[in-house]
Design an enzyme around this catalytic site. Sequence first.
Site, mmCIF file in Angstrom:
data_model
loop_
_atom_site.group_PDB
_atom_site.id
_atom_site.type_symbol
_atom_site.label_atom_id
_atom_site.label_comp_id
_atom_site.label_asym_id
_atom_site.label_seq_id
_atom_site.Cartn_x
_atom_site.Cartn_y
_atom_site.Cartn_z
ATOM 1 N N SER A 228 0.792 -1.224 0.000
ATOM 2 C CA SER A 228 0.000 0.000 0.000
ATOM 3 C C SER A 228 0.826 1.277 0.000
ATOM 4 C CB SER A 228 -0.956 -0.004 1.188
ATOM 5 O OG SER A 228 -0.242 -0.096 2.401
ATOM 6 N N HIS B 66 -4.813 -3.323 -3.136
ATOM 7 C CA HIS B 66 -4.369 -2.359 -4.151
ATOM 8 C C HIS B 66 -4.112 -3.000 -5.504
ATOM 9 C CE1 HIS B 66 -4.097 0.885 -1.244
ATOM 10 N NE2 HIS B 66 -3.680 -0.049 -0.402
ATOM 11 N N LYS C 160 -11.313 0.594 -2.676
ATOM 12 C CA LYS C 160 -10.256 1.265 -3.446
ATOM 13 C C LYS C 160 -10.661 1.323 -4.918
ATOM 14 C CE LYS C 160 -7.494 0.997 0.413
ATOM 15 N NZ LYS C 160 -6.935 0.124 1.439
HETATM 16 C C1 PLP Z 1 -6.908 0.099 2.838
HETATM 17 C C2 PLP Z 1 -6.386 -1.236 3.191
HETATM 18 C C3 PLP Z 1 -7.089 -2.070 4.058
HETATM 19 C C4 PLP Z 1 -8.290 -1.600 4.802
HETATM 20 O O1 PLP Z 1 -9.384 -1.497 3.960
HETATM 21 P P1 PLP Z 1 -10.583 -0.494 4.335
HETATM 22 O O2 PLP Z 1 -11.680 -0.956 3.458
HETATM 23 O O3 PLP Z 1 -10.094 0.862 3.991
HETATM 24 O O4 PLP Z 1 -10.849 -0.663 5.779
HETATM 25 C C5 PLP Z 1 -6.602 -3.336 4.263
HETATM 26 N N1 PLP Z 1 -5.474 -3.760 3.670
HETATM 27 C C6 PLP Z 1 -4.753 -2.963 2.862
HETATM 28 C C7 PLP Z 1 -3.498 -3.473 2.251
HETATM 29 C C8 PLP Z 1 -5.174 -1.682 2.603
HETATM 30 O O5 PLP Z 1 -4.456 -0.873 1.842
#
Ligand code: PLP
Length: 388
Positions: A181, A209, A240
């Site tokens: 991330s 991601h 995302k």
């Molecule tokens: C953003 C993210 C999460 C958390 O997801 P949310 O839906 O924002 O709670 C978990 N793992 C990774 C690698 C992330 O980047």
Amino acid sequence: MARPLEEELDALKQQSLLRRLREIESQPGTAMTYAGRQLINFSSNDYLGLAGEAFLRDAAKEAIDAYGVGATASRLVCGTLSPHVALEEKLAAFKRAEAALCFSSGYATALGTLGALAGKGDVIILDKLAHASLIDGARLSGAVLRVFPHNQVDKLESHLQWARKEHPQARILVVTESVFSMDGDRAPLAELVEVKDRYEALLLVDEAHAVGVVGPNGRGLAERLGLSQRVDIQMGTLSKALGVSGGYICGRRALIDWLINRARSFVYSTAPPPALAAAACAAVEFLESAAGEARRRRLWDNLKILATGLPPGLTPEKLQSAIVPVMLGEEAAALQASKMFYDNGFFIPAIRYPTVARGTARLRLTLSAAHFPEEIQAVTSALWELVR
Ligand SMILES: *Cc1c(COP(=O)(O)O)cnc(C)c1O
């Protein structure tokens, strides 16, 4: 006596580590309004520009009309509505898994899943750069934790050897991300799968991601490498590239049934709003379509434009995702660079400790399929300015 919070906050400020909220006044998209100013947004995880799309809004609105706003109870009581079921069927097919289960966030997914799969006497081995949600889930599980240096499979193997010897009865869980991330690089999935199989460990891969970005139709890195069937627990978020909100696990039917029974963040939390499930379902449908694949290709075309314009030294040599870290080191330097971009009309946040290790502060520039080539050229010019 503990220091008052005011003093603690002041100490954070002195170290350039204080964070605060910013109110964004505009719709999702690459043009944003903040503090009355127009900025080009290079900070969101909306990699395909879906969050503001009319077809997602319509899907949500129709579901609100059909099912109301709140889900009224947890999934196991009366909160499992038709849009939840449809989304899980759609996700399982999309990820080529037997079954899927959705949670209210990616964070809740990690917490619930790791806690359900490992406990006292089990072992969880994490990549050093694994997301905070995975670390927190691992800690909360009560399992023995080990961390291997980022992407170093030989170091992971030493931990596996140790775990098999010291904890012969344990469930061993290897946890990593497919696209990281804050660094934007990828895990060596083929090697990880090979080594975890040899030690009969389970592998959880968080594709937060990668979904929508990597692999055919954005199915993720596991599918890109033909490893979907060999990753035991496929995790991801709906928040995302899919442009909505929530998290999911895909895998074998027994895994999903176990999580339904044992994942505390699933069992003891109200079901996500049905409108979000309907919107996420529309987003997955879009990814599967030719238009979705074209959108994903546009993101990679944009990444190519960015890559050719970048000054050397600050960013990775090869872009492997929509995340482009601009490494600056000192916290204050990152803040200053972020401010410079802001003054020039760009929104790119400084990422600092504790999100990344001390002394590895950076700007986290993210690209979207929705950016115009001129916007990308403008930000590369500003990066050259930064180098000077
Ligand atoms: C953003 C993210 C999460 C958390 O997801 P949310 O839906 O924002 O709670 C978990 N793992 C990774 C690698 C992330 O980047």
